[in-house]
Scaffold this active site. Structure first.
Site, PDB file in Angstrom:
ATOM      1  N   GLU A  73      -1.167 -17.175  -1.019  1.00 45.73           N
ATOM      2  CA  GLU A  73      -1.092 -16.040  -1.933  1.00 45.73           C
ATOM      3  C   GLU A  73      -2.407 -15.263  -1.985  1.00 45.73           C
ATOM      4  O   GLU A  73      -2.631 -14.489  -2.902  1.00 45.73           O
ATOM      5  CB  GLU A  73      -0.743 -16.527  -3.341  1.00 45.73           C
ATOM      6  CG  GLU A  73       0.618 -17.163  -3.433  1.00 45.73           C
ATOM      7  CD  GLU A  73       0.922 -17.661  -4.831  1.00 45.73           C
ATOM      8  OE1 GLU A  73       0.028 -17.659  -5.691  1.00 45.73           O
ATOM      9  OE2 GLU A  73       2.072 -18.049  -5.061  1.00 45.73           O
ATOM     10  N   GLU A  74      -3.248 -15.463  -1.015  1.00 50.61           N
ATOM     11  CA  GLU A  74      -4.552 -14.803  -1.013  1.00 50.61           C
ATOM     12  C   GLU A  74      -4.640 -13.801   0.125  1.00 50.61           C
ATOM     13  O   GLU A  74      -4.022 -13.960   1.175  1.00 50.61           O
ATOM     14  CB  GLU A  74      -5.678 -15.831  -0.890  1.00 50.61           C
ATOM     15  CG  GLU A  74      -5.774 -16.747  -2.089  1.00 50.61           C
ATOM     16  CD  GLU A  74      -6.907 -17.743  -1.974  1.00 50.61           C
ATOM     17  OE1 GLU A  74      -7.595 -17.782  -0.935  1.00 50.61           O
ATOM     18  OE2 GLU A  74      -7.116 -18.487  -2.935  1.00 50.61           O
TER      19      GLU A  74
END
Length: 101
Positions: free
Chosen positions: A20-21
């Site tokens: 999710e980065e």
């Protein structure tokens, strides 16, 4: 990624970095330019995320500036990660810059 592309300048690069980065490299940017980028991205998300995703989207971010000619990408990623976790610990939805202890 649409928002990252929409607010980027020529020469800026972004990519997914982990689950999710995302990682964003801003070409020839000082801290003021990085903060302006962050503000543009937050505004873009505010204006588009609910309509496109069905819910509002925000993020926490960590900023790492190149301080020395010897700084490597790995060094910058480590600094950004420290700042990111500090931002998350402050309640999320904010951006913090790494600074030496």
């Amino acid at each position: 990624m649409n928002g990252l592309r929409a607010v980027s300048r020529a020469g800026d690069q972004s990519c997914r970095y982990g689950g999710e980065e995302f990682c964003v490299l801003l070409n020839c940017a000082d801290l003021a330019a990085v903060i302006a980028y962050d503000e543009r991205l937050r505004l873009w998300l505010q204006q588009h995320s609910a309509g496109e995703l069905g819910f509002a989207l925000s993020y926490s971010a960590g900023i790492a500036m190149r301080m020395h000619d010897t700084d490597t990408v790995e060094t910058l990623l480590q600094r950004a990660d420290i700042a990111l976790y500090a931002a998350k610990s402050q309640g999320r939805g904010c951006t913090l810059a790494w600074s030496p202890a």
